[in-house]
Write an enzyme that holds these catalytic residues in place. Structure first.
Site, PDB file in Angstrom:
ATOM      1  N   TYR A  53      43.415  49.830  65.495  1.00 30.34           N
ATOM      2  CA  TYR A  53      44.435  50.097  64.476  1.00 30.34           C
ATOM      3  C   TYR A  53      45.673  50.734  65.113  1.00 30.34           C
ATOM      4  CZ  TYR A  53      40.967  49.212  60.790  1.00 30.34           C
ATOM      5  OH  TYR A  53      40.026  48.650  59.956  1.00 30.34           O
ATOM      6  N   SER A 217      39.066  45.478  51.870  1.00 33.52           N
ATOM      7  CA  SER A 217      39.988  44.681  51.057  1.00 33.52           C
ATOM      8  C   SER A 217      39.516  44.584  49.615  1.00 33.52           C
ATOM      9  CB  SER A 217      40.187  43.279  51.643  1.00 33.52           C
ATOM     10  OG  SER A 217      41.308  42.639  51.071  1.00 33.52           O
ATOM     11  N   PRO A 218      39.281  45.720  48.950  1.00 40.01           N
ATOM     12  CA  PRO A 218      38.773  45.683  47.572  1.00 40.01           C
ATOM     13  C   PRO A 218      39.747  45.057  46.576  1.00 40.01           C
ATOM     14  CG  PRO A 218      39.442  47.904  48.160  1.00 40.01           C
ATOM     15  CD  PRO A 218      39.475  47.099  49.426  1.00 40.01           C
ATOM     16  N   LEU A 219      41.038  44.999  46.931  1.00 37.06           N
ATOM     17  CA  LEU A 219      42.028  44.371  46.050  1.00 37.06           C
ATOM     18  C   LEU A 219      42.439  42.989  46.558  1.00 37.06           C
ATOM     19  CD1 LEU A 219      44.369  47.378  45.124  1.00 37.06           C
ATOM     20  CD2 LEU A 219      42.161  46.707  44.146  1.00 37.06           C
ATOM     21  N   GLY A 221      43.859  41.933  49.344  1.00 40.05           N
ATOM     22  CA  GLY A 221      45.222  41.882  49.868  1.00 40.05           C
ATOM     23  C   GLY A 221      46.281  42.091  48.797  1.00 40.05           C
ATOM     24  N   LEU A 223      46.017  41.082  45.639  1.00 36.66           N
ATOM     25  CA  LEU A 223      45.899  40.061  44.598  1.00 36.66           C
ATOM     26  C   LEU A 223      45.353  40.636  43.294  1.00 36.66           C
ATOM     27  CD1 LEU A 223      46.244  36.932  44.273  1.00 36.66           C
ATOM     28  CD2 LEU A 223      43.790  36.764  44.729  1.00 36.66           C
TER      29      LEU A 223
END
Length: 331
Positions: A53, A217-219, A221, A223
Site C-alpha cells: 500500500y 470492497s464492501p461497497l 468500488g 457502486l
C-alpha cells in the site's frame, strides 16, 4: 462498537475493520492519523494494511504512516489489532521482481516481515496475511517459515487473502498435519451485495476450518454507496469498476432498484451495504477504507443499523446470490 471473536481464536476484534489503503495515495498523513484517532475513539481496534500500500514508487508508505501514528503514543499500538499482508514485489515500479523478492518463499516471508516491522515501528504483527496464493511454493515451506516467526515473537496469527476454497482447505490440512502453528485464522475476500460468489465455496471453507471472513470492497468500488443518486445531484461521479457496471443498462437498473428500495425506507445505501454484510454467516467484519472522517462516521452508523426481514428479502431479490456449491452449478 460491537466485538466478536476472530474465527476460532480467542482474539476479540471490532465488527468493522479499518482499511488503510487510501492512506498516502488519497489521504495525507495528518488526515490519516486523525482518521485512526477517530476509529480508535469509536472502538474500532482492528486495523488492516499491506506492505504494497502506497503503490507505485511509494510502496510501503501506508505502513510508514501507521508506524508514525504508533510512535505518537504507546497506547495506540497497545489497543490495536494490527494486520498486514505480503506477497507482491516491493521493488521499483515497472521493474521485474528480483528472484525471491516476491511471493511466499521462506526467504521472502522472512525478508518481508522484517521490512514491515521496521516501517510499522513495532516489535510484532498480530495477523500476518498472505495477499495471494503462491502456486509454486508448498505449504510445508510456508508453515515452516511461519513457525519460526511465531517462535521469534514477530507474528501471532496468520491469515489469507484472495484464496479459493480449496487452498484454504489445503493450507489448513497441512498445518494440522505438521502441528505447531494454529494455521489460518482469517480470510479476506471480495464479498458484497453485488459480488456474492464467495458464498459458493470460499465462505463455507472458511467456516468449516474456523476462519473469520473479512470482506474487502464492501461497497463494490462505490457502486453500492448511492452512486446514481450522487451522479444525479451533481456529486462525485462513478469511476473505474463502478462506472463500467453502470454503463450496462441491466446493471444500472439493478443499482437503481437498490437505491429506490433504501430511499423508500430512509436508509443510506452505503450503510445498508455494510449492515447487510454484518448479517451474513461467517463474516467477522467488513473492511472500510475511509478517505475522510465523514466516511468513517457513516460506516460507524452501519454497526447499529438493523435491517428488517422485509428489506433483507428485497435485497436478495435485487442481488440474488449464487447459492452454495455444488447446488449452484449442479443438481
Amino acid at each position: 462498537m460491537k466485538y466478536t471473536q476472530l474465527g476460532r481464536t480467542g482474539l476479540k476484534v471490532s465488527r468493522l475493520v479499518l482499511g488503510t489503503m487510501n492512506f498516502g495515495p488519497q489521504t495525507n498523513e495528518p488526515d490519516s492519523h486523525a482518521i485512526m484517532d477517530a476509529a480508535l475513539d469509536a472502538g474500532i481496534n482492528y486495523f488492516d494494511t499491506a506492505n504494497v500500500y502506497g503503490w507505485g514508487e511509494n510502496k510501503g508508505r501506508t505502513e510508514e504512516i501507521i508506524g508514525n501514528w504508533f510512535a505518537k503514543s504507546p497506547d495506540h499500538r497497545d489497543k490495536t489489532v494490527l494486520a498486514t499482508k505480503m506477497y507482491g514485489n516491493m521493488g521499483p515500479e515497472g521493474v521485474p521482481a528480483w528472484p525471491n523478492h516476491d511471493k511466499l518463499s521462506a526467504l521472502n516471508i522472512r525478508r518481508a516481515v522484517d521490512s514491515s516491522l521496521k516501517r510499522l515501528q513495532t516489535d510484532y504483527i498480530d495477523i500476518y496475511q498472505f495477499h495471494h496464493v503462491d502456486r509454486a511454493t508448498p505449504f510445508e515451506e510456508i508453515w515452516q517459515a511461519i513457525d519460526t516467526l511465531i517462535q521469534q515473537g514477530k507474528i501471532l496469527y496468520v491469515g489469507s487473502s484472495n484464496f479459493p476454497g480449496y487452498k484454504i482447505a489445503q493450507a489448513s490440512e497441512i498445518a494440522a498435519r505438521r502441528g505447531g502453528t494454529i494455521g489460518l485464522v482469517s480470510e479476506q475476500c471480495l464479498y458484497n451485495l453485488a459480488e456474492r460468489r464467495a458464498e459458493m465455496e470460499v465462505i463455507p471453507a472458511a467456516q468449516e476450518y474456523g476462519l473469520g471472513v473479512i470482506p474487502w470492497s464492501p461497497l463494490q468500488g462505490g457502486l453500492l454507496g448511492g452512486v446514481i443518486k450522487k451522479e444525479v445531484s451533481g456529486g462525485r461521479r462513478a469511476s473505474g469498476r463502478a462506472a463500467d457496471t453502470l454503463a450496462n443498462p441491466t446493471s444500472r437498473a439493478q443499482i437503481q432498484a437498490y437505491e429506490d428500495l433504501l430511499d423508500k425506507h430512509g436508509i443510506e445505501p452505503g450503510e445498508a451495504a455494510l449492515a447487510w454484510l454484518l448479517t451474513r454467516p461467517g463474516v467477522t467484519g467488513p473492511i472500510v477504507g475511509p478517505r475522510t472522517a465523514e466516511q468513517l462516521e457513516s460506516a460507524l452508523r452501519a454497526v447499529e443499523l438493523e435491517l428488517s426481514e422485509e428489506i433483507l428479502t428485497s435485497l436478495d431479490e435485487i442481488f440474488p446470490g449464487p447459492g452454495p456449491s455444488p447446488e449452484a452449478f449442479a443438481w
